[in-house]
Write a protein that holds these residues in place. Structure first.
Motif, PDB file in Angstrom:
ATOM      1  N   LEU A 166       0.816  -1.215   0.000  1.00 32.20           N
ATOM      2  CA  LEU A 166       0.000   0.000   0.000  1.00 32.20           C
ATOM      3  C   LEU A 166       0.846   1.261   0.000  1.00 32.20           C
ATOM      4  O   LEU A 166       0.307   2.374  -0.134  1.00 32.20           O
ATOM      5  CB  LEU A 166      -0.935   0.001   1.217  1.00 32.20           C
ATOM      6  CG  LEU A 166      -1.831  -1.232   1.377  1.00 32.20           C
ATOM      7  CD1 LEU A 166      -2.764  -1.044   2.561  1.00 32.20           C
ATOM      8  CD2 LEU A 166      -2.618  -1.516   0.105  1.00 32.20           C
ATOM      9  N   ASP A 167       2.145   1.124   0.201  1.00 29.08           N
ATOM     10  CA  ASP A 167       3.096   2.234   0.153  1.00 29.08           C
ATOM     11  C   ASP A 167       4.278   1.808  -0.706  1.00 29.08           C
ATOM     12  O   ASP A 167       4.522   0.609  -0.894  1.00 29.08           O
ATOM     13  CB  ASP A 167       3.593   2.599   1.559  1.00 29.08           C
ATOM     14  CG  ASP A 167       2.475   3.048   2.489  1.00 29.08           C
ATOM     15  OD1 ASP A 167       1.895   4.114   2.240  1.00 29.08           O
ATOM     16  OD2 ASP A 167       2.174   2.314   3.462  1.00 29.08           O
ATOM     17  N   ASP A 168       5.042   2.786  -1.207  1.00 30.39           N
ATOM     18  CA  ASP A 168       6.279   2.458  -1.900  1.00 30.39           C
ATOM     19  C   ASP A 168       7.194   1.700  -0.933  1.00 30.39           C
ATOM     20  O   ASP A 168       7.182   1.937   0.282  1.00 30.39           O
ATOM     21  CB  ASP A 168       6.977   3.726  -2.376  1.00 30.39           C
ATOM     22  CG  ASP A 168       6.170   4.479  -3.432  1.00 30.39           C
ATOM     23  OD1 ASP A 168       5.180   3.920  -3.939  1.00 30.39           O
ATOM     24  OD2 ASP A 168       6.538   5.639  -3.731  1.00 30.39           O
ATOM     25  N   TYR A 169       8.007   0.799  -1.457  1.00 31.70           N
ATOM     26  CA  TYR A 169       8.794  -0.076  -0.598  1.00 31.70           C
ATOM     27  C   TYR A 169      10.174  -0.319  -1.204  1.00 31.70           C
ATOM     28  O   TYR A 169      10.357  -0.277  -2.418  1.00 31.70           O
ATOM     29  CB  TYR A 169       8.069  -1.410  -0.390  1.00 31.70           C
ATOM     30  CG  TYR A 169       7.765  -2.139  -1.689  1.00 31.70           C
ATOM     31  CD1 TYR A 169       8.573  -3.191  -2.129  1.00 31.70           C
ATOM     32  CD2 TYR A 169       6.693  -1.759  -2.489  1.00 31.70           C
ATOM     33  CE1 TYR A 169       8.310  -3.849  -3.325  1.00 31.70           C
ATOM     34  CE2 TYR A 169       6.423  -2.405  -3.691  1.00 31.70           C
ATOM     35  CZ  TYR A 169       7.232  -3.447  -4.104  1.00 31.70           C
ATOM     36  OH  TYR A 169       6.983  -4.080  -5.293  1.00 31.70           O
ATOM     37  N   GLY A 170      11.134  -0.550  -0.331  1.00 33.07           N
ATOM     38  CA  GLY A 170      12.502  -0.791  -0.775  1.00 33.07           C
ATOM     39  C   GLY A 170      13.407  -1.017   0.425  1.00 33.07           C
ATOM     40  O   GLY A 170      12.935  -1.205   1.554  1.00 33.07           O
ATOM     41  N   PRO A 171      14.724  -0.983   0.242  1.00 35.58           N
ATOM     42  CA  PRO A 171      15.654  -1.248   1.349  1.00 35.58           C
ATOM     43  C   PRO A 171      15.481  -0.292   2.528  1.00 35.58           C
ATOM     44  O   PRO A 171      15.659  -0.696   3.675  1.00 35.58           O
ATOM     45  CB  PRO A 171      17.029  -1.070   0.690  1.00 35.58           C
ATOM     46  CG  PRO A 171      16.800  -1.355  -0.755  1.00 35.58           C
ATOM     47  CD  PRO A 171      15.429  -0.822  -1.052  1.00 35.58           C
ATOM     48  N   GLY A 172      15.115   0.955   2.271  1.00 35.35           N
ATOM     49  CA  GLY A 172      15.028   1.927   3.357  1.00 35.35           C
ATOM     50  C   GLY A 172      13.945   1.633   4.360  1.00 35.35           C
ATOM     51  O   GLY A 172      14.135   1.825   5.571  1.00 35.35           O
ATOM     52  N   ASN A 173      12.765   1.168   3.898  1.00 39.42           N
ATOM     53  CA  ASN A 173      11.657   0.950   4.834  1.00 39.42           C
ATOM     54  C   ASN A 173      11.324  -0.533   5.037  1.00 39.42           C
ATOM     55  O   ASN A 173      10.202  -0.886   5.362  1.00 39.42           O
ATOM     56  CB  ASN A 173      10.415   1.740   4.399  1.00 39.42           C
ATOM     57  CG  ASN A 173       9.867   1.316   3.047  1.00 39.42           C
ATOM     58  OD1 ASN A 173      10.474   0.522   2.331  1.00 39.42           O
ATOM     59  ND2 ASN A 173       8.711   1.859   2.683  1.00 39.42           N
ATOM     60  N   GLY A 174      12.310  -1.378   4.850  1.00 36.20           N
ATOM     61  CA  GLY A 174      12.177  -2.762   5.298  1.00 36.20           C
ATOM     62  C   GLY A 174      11.469  -3.708   4.358  1.00 36.20           C
ATOM     63  O   GLY A 174      10.775  -4.629   4.811  1.00 36.20           O
ATOM     64  N   ALA A 175      11.648  -3.531   3.053  1.00 33.80           N
ATOM     65  CA  ALA A 175      10.977  -4.412   2.102  1.00 33.80           C
ATOM     66  C   ALA A 175      11.445  -5.865   2.253  1.00 33.80           C
ATOM     67  O   ALA A 175      12.545  -6.147   2.743  1.00 33.80           O
ATOM     68  CB  ALA A 175      11.228  -3.932   0.673  1.00 33.80           C
ATOM     69  N   THR A 176      10.590  -6.768   1.819  1.00 38.03           N
ATOM     70  CA  THR A 176      10.807  -8.204   1.976  1.00 38.03           C
ATOM     71  C   THR A 176      12.026  -8.686   1.193  1.00 38.03           C
ATOM     72  O   THR A 176      12.272  -8.264   0.067  1.00 38.03           O
ATOM     73  CB  THR A 176       9.563  -8.959   1.494  1.00 38.03           C
ATOM     74  OG1 THR A 176       8.430  -8.468   2.217  1.00 38.03           O
ATOM     75  CG2 THR A 176       9.696 -10.461   1.716  1.00 38.03           C
ATOM     76  N   ARG A 177      12.788  -9.586   1.799  1.00 33.44           N
ATOM     77  CA  ARG A 177      13.870 -10.289   1.124  1.00 33.44           C
ATOM     78  C   ARG A 177      13.367 -11.676   0.750  1.00 33.44           C
ATOM     79  O   ARG A 177      12.665 -12.317   1.531  1.00 33.44           O
ATOM     80  CB  ARG A 177      15.103 -10.430   2.041  1.00 33.44           C
ATOM     81  CG  ARG A 177      15.485  -9.118   2.686  1.00 33.44           C
ATOM     82  CD  ARG A 177      16.769  -9.167   3.476  1.00 33.44           C
ATOM     83  NE  ARG A 177      16.914 -10.249   4.424  1.00 33.44           N
ATOM     84  CZ  ARG A 177      16.337 -10.315   5.625  1.00 33.44           C
ATOM     85  NH1 ARG A 177      15.487  -9.363   6.018  1.00 33.44           N
ATOM     86  NH2 ARG A 177      16.587 -11.324   6.442  1.00 33.44           N
ATOM     87  N   ILE A 178      13.753 -12.152  -0.442  1.00 35.08           N
ATOM     88  CA  ILE A 178      13.381 -13.494  -0.872  1.00 35.08           C
ATOM     89  C   ILE A 178      14.592 -14.177  -1.491  1.00 35.08           C
ATOM     90  O   ILE A 178      15.564 -13.528  -1.875  1.00 35.08           O
ATOM     91  CB  ILE A 178      12.220 -13.475  -1.888  1.00 35.08           C
ATOM     92  CG1 ILE A 178      12.654 -12.772  -3.179  1.00 35.08           C
ATOM     93  CG2 ILE A 178      10.976 -12.811  -1.305  1.00 35.08           C
ATOM     94  CD1 ILE A 178      11.674 -12.947  -4.306  1.00 35.08           C
ATOM     95  N   VAL A 179      14.505 -15.504  -1.591  1.00 38.63           N
ATOM     96  CA  VAL A 179      15.528 -16.296  -2.278  1.00 38.63           C
ATOM     97  C   VAL A 179      14.812 -17.042  -3.394  1.00 38.63           C
ATOM     98  O   VAL A 179      14.232 -18.109  -3.170  1.00 38.63           O
ATOM     99  CB  VAL A 179      16.242 -17.269  -1.327  1.00 38.63           C
ATOM    100  CG1 VAL A 179      17.319 -18.049  -2.080  1.00 38.63           C
ATOM    101  CG2 VAL A 179      16.849 -16.527  -0.149  1.00 38.63           C
ATOM    102  N   PRO A 180      14.789 -16.486  -4.618  1.00 36.91           N
ATOM    103  CA  PRO A 180      14.073 -17.134  -5.723  1.00 36.91           C
ATOM    104  C   PRO A 180      14.553 -18.565  -5.943  1.00 36.91           C
ATOM    105  O   PRO A 180      15.747 -18.863  -5.879  1.00 36.91           O
ATOM    106  CB  PRO A 180      14.418 -16.242  -6.926  1.00 36.91           C
ATOM    107  CG  PRO A 180      14.717 -14.904  -6.332  1.00 36.91           C
ATOM    108  CD  PRO A 180      15.399 -15.207  -5.029  1.00 36.91           C
TER     109      PRO A 180
END
Length: 234
Positions: free
Chosen positions: A119-133
């Motif tokens: 619901l908000d922009d997301y990325g490294p600064g605000n804790g976006a999810t990490r995944i291992v494809p």
């Protein structure tokens, strides 16, 4: 047309701008209105997160049924399925970090799929999810996954309106919200129909109030459902 083989190989897809932009303000208001402190949930929640009870809201339910989402979920589950749960989550400033983990399928690999609705922009600064494809289906002879090893993790980033759909066995984790910027999400769960009886046994513990009897059929992944702008993560 989306590469179905790649979807299964990676175990995830990021649907860019899947939510109609005119819905976002209402969804944010619904999220904020539904926030409840940890002690008001049947099972206490992490204190470094906001948690929102919003599963009865019509707009939230509409997001869970968006055709691109149902198409991706159906492709991953591969049999009749149902919408099992939706709640709001947001990491607080200085919180949100998780160790890599799997949510785990129940009876067979692939019977559980999750979606993260941003619901908000997301990325490294605000804790976006990490995944291992690709980590959802390890080779039989592979060593157990080292959840402390971040070398293969990818941190997703994008804008409000994106939806990440992923197999529950995919290794993933929340990240530290270092900036304190808002990162409201809806966490949605979908189960294969065979899990319905066990699902009913834990409704109260998971604060599920919505009706969950509706069934969805897996459908072919077609351009009308998953467009070329949607990319399985690199």
């Amino acid at each position: 047309m989306i590469d179905r083989e790649r979807l299964h190989r990676d175990g995830c897809i990021l649907l860019r701008q899947a939510i109609p932009i005119q819905w976002l303000d209402e969804l944010r208001r619904v999220f904020d209105a539904g926030v409840k402190p940890s002690q008001q949930w049947p099972v206490p929640r992490g204190l470094d997160w906001r948690h929102s009870l919003l599963d009865l809201e019509a707009r939230v339910q509409a997001v869970c049924r968006l055709p691109p989402v149902l198409a991706a979920v159906g492709e991953l589950i591969g049999e009749r399925f149902f919408l099992s749960q939706v709640e709001g989550r947001e990491p607080l400033a200085g919180g949100g970090h998780q160790q890599l983990h799997r949510d785990l399928s129940a009876l067979r690999p692939g019977d559980t799929v999750n979606a993260l609705v941003y619901l908000d922009d997301y990325g490294p600064g605000n804790g976006a999810t990490r995944i291992v494809p690709g980590s959802h289906r390890p080779e039989p002879a592979a060593a157990p996954f080292d959840f402390n090893d971040e070398s293969h993790s990818v941190q997703v980033c994008g804008t409000a309106g994106d939806i990440l759909v992923f197999d529950a066995d995919l290794v993933h984790a929340g990240s530290l919200n270092a900036s304190g910027a808002r990162r409201r999400t809806l966490l949605v769960g979908y189960f294969a129909e065979s899990l319905y009886a066990s699902h009913l046994q834990t409704l109260g513990l998971r604060s599920i109030r919505m009706e969950t009897s509706e069934r969805f059929e897996p459908m072919a992944v077609a351009p009308s459902s998953l467009s070329s702008r949607d990319r399985v993560l690199e």
